[in-house]
Design an enzyme around this catalytic site. Sequence first.
Site, PDB file in Angstrom:
ATOM      1  N   ASP A 145      -3.554   4.056  -2.163  1.00 29.18           N
ATOM      2  CA  ASP A 145      -4.741   4.178  -1.328  1.00 29.18           C
ATOM      3  C   ASP A 145      -5.430   5.526  -1.517  1.00 29.18           C
ATOM      4  O   ASP A 145      -4.784   6.578  -1.464  1.00 29.18           O
ATOM      5  CB  ASP A 145      -4.342   4.014   0.146  1.00 29.18           C
ATOM      6  CG  ASP A 145      -5.519   4.149   1.080  1.00 29.18           C
ATOM      7  OD1 ASP A 145      -6.351   3.227   1.102  1.00 29.18           O
ATOM      8  OD2 ASP A 145      -5.603   5.183   1.775  1.00 29.18           O
TER       9      ASP A 145
ATOM     10  N   HIS B  28     -10.117  -5.369   2.998  1.00 26.83           N
ATOM     11  CA  HIS B  28     -10.032  -4.962   4.406  1.00 26.83           C
ATOM     12  C   HIS B  28     -11.052  -3.906   4.789  1.00 26.83           C
ATOM     13  O   HIS B  28     -11.269  -3.656   5.974  1.00 26.83           O
ATOM     14  CB  HIS B  28      -8.625  -4.427   4.702  1.00 26.83           C
ATOM     15  CG  HIS B  28      -8.329  -3.165   3.943  1.00 26.83           C
ATOM     16  ND1 HIS B  28      -8.126  -3.146   2.582  1.00 26.83           N
ATOM     17  CD2 HIS B  28      -8.227  -1.869   4.353  1.00 26.83           C
ATOM     18  CE1 HIS B  28      -7.901  -1.902   2.189  1.00 26.83           C
ATOM     19  NE2 HIS B  28      -7.953  -1.117   3.243  1.00 26.83           N
ATOM     20  N   ASP B  29     -11.675  -3.259   3.819  1.00 26.20           N
ATOM     21  CA  ASP B  29     -12.681  -2.229   4.084  1.00 26.20           C
ATOM     22  C   ASP B  29     -14.103  -2.763   3.922  1.00 26.20           C
ATOM     23  O   ASP B  29     -15.052  -1.988   3.924  1.00 26.20           O
ATOM     24  CB  ASP B  29     -12.482  -1.040   3.145  1.00 26.20           C
ATOM     25  CG  ASP B  29     -11.362  -0.121   3.599  1.00 26.20           C
ATOM     26  OD1 ASP B  29     -11.173   0.013   4.822  1.00 26.20           O
ATOM     27  OD2 ASP B  29     -10.680   0.444   2.744  1.00 26.20           O
TER      28      ASP B  29
ATOM     29  N   GLU C 123      -6.698   3.046  -5.780  1.00 30.27           N
ATOM     30  CA  GLU C 123      -8.005   2.743  -5.215  1.00 30.27           C
ATOM     31  C   GLU C 123      -9.048   3.716  -5.759  1.00 30.27           C
ATOM     32  O   GLU C 123      -8.884   4.926  -5.686  1.00 30.27           O
ATOM     33  CB  GLU C 123      -7.949   2.843  -3.691  1.00 30.27           C
ATOM     34  CG  GLU C 123      -9.260   2.476  -3.043  1.00 30.27           C
ATOM     35  CD  GLU C 123      -9.252   2.708  -1.549  1.00 30.27           C
ATOM     36  OE1 GLU C 123     -10.098   2.134  -0.871  1.00 30.27           O
ATOM     37  OE2 GLU C 123      -8.399   3.482  -1.073  1.00 30.27           O
TER      38      GLU C 123
ATOM     39  N   ASP D 231       0.833  -1.194   0.000  1.00 29.94           N
ATOM     40  CA  ASP D 231       0.000   0.000   0.000  1.00 29.94           C
ATOM     41  C   ASP D 231       0.870   1.247   0.000  1.00 29.94           C
ATOM     42  O   ASP D 231       1.886   1.304   0.711  1.00 29.94           O
ATOM     43  CB  ASP D 231      -0.880   0.038   1.254  1.00 29.94           C
ATOM     44  CG  ASP D 231      -2.294  -0.431   0.983  1.00 29.94           C
ATOM     45  OD1 ASP D 231      -2.934   0.191   0.122  1.00 29.94           O
ATOM     46  OD2 ASP D 231      -2.744  -1.394   1.619  1.00 29.94           O
TER      47      ASP D 231
END
Length: 580
Positions: free
Chosen positions: A230, A350-351, A284, A128
Amino acid sequence: MKQNILAIFLLCLTVCAENSNAQSELPKAVANQKWWKEAIVYQIYPRSFKDSNGDGVGDLKGIISELDYIKSLGVDVVWLNPIYQSPNFDNGYDVSDYRKILPEFGTMADFDSLLNGMHRRGIKLVMDLVVNHSSNEHEWFQKSRSSRNNPYRNYYHWWNAENGKPPYRYSLFDINHDAWKYDTLTNAYYLHYFSDKQPDLNWENPKVRNEVYNIMRFWADKGIDGFRLDAFQFVAKDTTFPMFPKGFEKDFTRYYAMQGNIHGYLQQMNQQIFSKYDVMSVAEGAGNTFEDAHNLVDSNRHELNIAYAFNGVDLAKPNGYSLLQFKSIFSQWDSAFEHSGWLAVFLANHDQARMVSRFGNDLPQFRTHSSQMLSTFLLTMRGTPFYYNGDELGMTNPKFSSIHDYRDQVILDEYKHTQMTGGNVQALLKNLSFGARDNGRTPFQWDSSRNAGFTTGMSWIGINANYKTVNVAVEENDPNSCLHYFRKLVQLRKNNPTLVYGKYTLLDKANPQVYAYLREDAAGKFLILLNFSAKDAVFSSPTLSAKAKVVLANYVKTPITITLKNKMPLRPYEAMVIRL
């Protein structure tokens, strides 16, 4: 949940040796073959994967100890969530030093060992890059807020208070949803699209961009294989900060995403970094339109490799979702990228909460088949599949019932906000149990021992109560488990480039239960049948009557050879990959 707007990522890989023969047979019509198109990406959330020292937090040595397991999955790329130095307000997405490892994860020597261990096993590593914002404890911000004349002042967005209160900006993570935070030290406000502990960097400042490129060089020189940028669709801002229409926060990406000179920044990043290293790149978010997404990944523009769109994953709601809408979204994206560009295909990260709890059925009688069905979808669509750790086991939401079960500060602040504004707390808890980020962050379930084999200490977050039946050890001994099925899917995709590059055609479009499609090219033709419901269903296609071979199915009693009929019955959550 608003926080689920965040999400996801990048990857890379080297084509496995066993695929080399199949690769050579690809039709000439397949243009621009790339390793990152053929990659299968496995996302690891390090805090919850494996704890090596008993402190209750997963770490780098824990991942190293399970590299052979990761290799056994057949995946090509690991995407690792942030491991940088951080106060950990947002579990590492608030970075205070981009060149250091957070001590609870280990040391830089541990990281080097992890990277070497992955590369020895033919696995690439993507990291990331969190540079829409930093932590408020980063040295840059500490200097920036120290005085209005500090050389670092313009590393962030400031609004002097004597000019009045700045035009309203919505914050995803702020307890009051206000993205401007007043700072007494210099009598000014700073901008934070996320938490006030995550001030936004000023990408309009070339010095900031050069700092970021130097950070990227640091990690690329270490040998990593890619970057996930990100929240990058938000980096460019109109620094005059004009007033937005009232209610803009209901569709804030329209005003926040893909603004200003973002494409110029990406082209500069490409020239400085991506063109110099063999790395894969994904930002992202994919903007607001197909044109936005195309502009990110059109090879002629020299920006990024893969578009990562949230339209599909945002469909799931506590009261369900429409399969017709699901099919429409994924078919539209495929159509838009049929001739150029490339997509990520994913249903969890993860979100997000757990894939099977949101898009399948996590009741014990349906969990295995529905999880396998969803995995079949992900690994037979055109695009690079991103697969979240634990989904290969069919891990489910933990069904937390109390706010005290959660650890995500964003959730805790949203709960306080709901209390302060007289909102419906019980309704919020119900929604959190379905969609909160912590649902996907409970520890990886290794075996039936205490704490699911994740830690010998007190886990940083609760363990799912079903860990004694849903874990690696149990599923390794069950040939019909989610784990074994996932491995078969991975090999099927690797051995059949048609499932990577082949044309996608939606069938039985109006069927509310069944998602059916063809994948075909000069090398082969496959029919994929997926029953997305808990009831028997029927696939209708009068054009496909013929004898065919079932190459993979998630029910044990499925004949290898079948006769396709005008109407073909499917059992609850049945999945079949059929070679025509």
